[in-house]
Design a protein around this motif. Sequence first.
Motif, short mmCIF file in Angstrom:
data_model
loop_
_atom_site.label_atom_id
_atom_site.label_comp_id
_atom_site.label_asym_id
_atom_site.label_seq_id
_atom_site.Cartn_x
_atom_site.Cartn_y
_atom_site.Cartn_z
N ASN A 46 0.81 -1.22 0.00
CA ASN A 46 0.00 0.00 0.00
C ASN A 46 0.84 1.27 0.00
OD1 ASN A 46 -2.60 -1.13 -0.13
ND2 ASN A 46 -2.55 -1.58 2.06
N SER A 47 2.12 1.17 0.33
CA SER A 47 2.97 2.35 0.33
C SER A 47 3.36 2.78 -1.09
CB SER A 47 4.23 2.11 1.17
OG SER A 47 5.09 1.20 0.51
N HIS A 48 3.15 1.91 -2.08
CA HIS A 48 3.45 2.26 -3.47
C HIS A 48 2.35 3.15 -4.04
CE1 HIS A 48 6.92 -0.37 -3.93
NE2 HIS A 48 6.26 -1.27 -3.22
N SER A 49 2.76 4.22 -4.68
CA SER A 49 1.78 5.19 -5.20
C SER A 49 0.96 4.61 -6.36
CB SER A 49 2.49 6.47 -5.65
OG SER A 49 3.44 6.17 -6.66
N GLY A 50 1.49 3.64 -7.08
CA GLY A 50 0.78 3.06 -8.21
C GLY A 50 -0.36 2.12 -7.81
N GLN A 93 -3.80 1.27 -6.42
CA GLN A 93 -5.03 2.04 -6.25
C GLN A 93 -6.16 1.25 -5.62
OE1 GLN A 93 -6.05 4.03 -9.86
NE2 GLN A 93 -4.03 4.93 -10.07
N LYS A 133 -7.86 1.79 -2.31
CA LYS A 133 -6.77 1.69 -1.34
C LYS A 133 -7.11 2.53 -0.11
CE LYS A 133 -2.60 3.77 -1.98
NZ LYS A 133 -1.24 3.94 -2.52
#
Length: 162
Positions: free
Chosen positions: A43-47, A49, A85
């Motif tokens: 979940n820390s990845h911006s991609g 969703q 997310k």
Amino acid sequence: MAAFLLLIFSIGALFFASNAQDKYNELPVDVRKGVDLALERLNSHSGIQHHFLFLRSLYKSDIQPGFDVKYIYHHFYLKATKCPKGTLDSATCEFRNDRPLIDCATCYKTFREDIEQEPTPYVHCIHKTTLTKEMKEARVERCNSMAYSSGAPTLLASIGTD
């Protein structure tokens, strides 16, 4: 008639999503913490969703050298849901079938069911479709080396010569 079919479909979707939570809840506490760590990193990845849920375990193992210490290796799948997310209550989240599974492997040391920061926990998650044989081998090699990095199992097994 259409309303009845919609009601049956909704109940089935809720049952399937809650079934996934049941599988998660059946995991031992120290293994669940590794799944939570993987979800946190994912979940820390911006991609990313969508909200992800634990789908199933493929392999679990642990080494217990004693003194409330465990080295845990867990290979499992995460699956995207239709929820965005950051969703807090995932009880109503339905799985998406148009996204590939996320294949995760975690290994870490626990002390009294809490993840220790040393050695650094290892989390590797990738779309199942892009996972290679080399990546699988690297995961296992990395986790095998971690289990003995503290020296505790070999130290306890050694016999002095004096």
